[in-house]
Design a protein around this motif. Structure first.
Motif: not given
Length: 137
Positions: A71-90
């Motif tokens: 269970l992690l604490e954090g956010d996906v800053w700047g992610h737009r779900k309407d464009i992509n349902e995944y947040y990619n770690v660079s």
């Protein structure tokens, strides 16, 4: 590495059962967490925003611990779900983790340094380090 962003409880039953890391962008109930664990049996980590993480019940924390789900604490800053349902770690972040690990920095030092340089929380970086440690050893 990809993080599946889930913005409502209605999405949980439609998730791919092979998802490993999920960010919940809503305040989950106990039932939501149980349903998530049932829908995605291979899940390894659930990330919640800081304000939601503080409201998770002790029973859910114990359930996740027994299921070996982080269970992690954090956010996906700047992610737009309407464009992509995944947040990619660079890839740059993953390469930087490997460089710092090769330079013998401690996991805590790497997490502290990269959480300031990237958009990732130190909890997520420590999780990545725990998964990458098998590859780096």
């Amino acid at each position: 590495m990809k993080i599946r962003v889930v913005s409502s409880r209605e999405e949980i039953p439609t998730l791919n059962p092979n998802e490993r890391v999920i960010h919940l962008a809503f305040r989950p109930s106990n039932r939501d967490v149980f349903m998530l664990a049932e829908t995605c049996p291979k899940i390894e980590a659930i990330q919640l925003p800081k304000s939601y993480r503080r409201t998770v019940s002790k029973s859910i924390e114990m359930f996740l611990e027994m299921q070996k789900i982080n269970l992690l604490e954090g956010d996906v800053w700047g992610h737009r779900k309407d464009i992509n349902e995944y947040y990619n770690v660079s890839q740059n972040v993953l390469e930087k983790i490997q460089e710092l690990k090769a330079d013998r920095f401690s996991n805590e030092m790497i997490a502290d340094k990269l959480s300031r340089e990237s958009k990732l929380n130190s909890d997520m970086i420590l999780y990545i380090l725990s998964k990458k440690s098998l590859e780096l050893s």
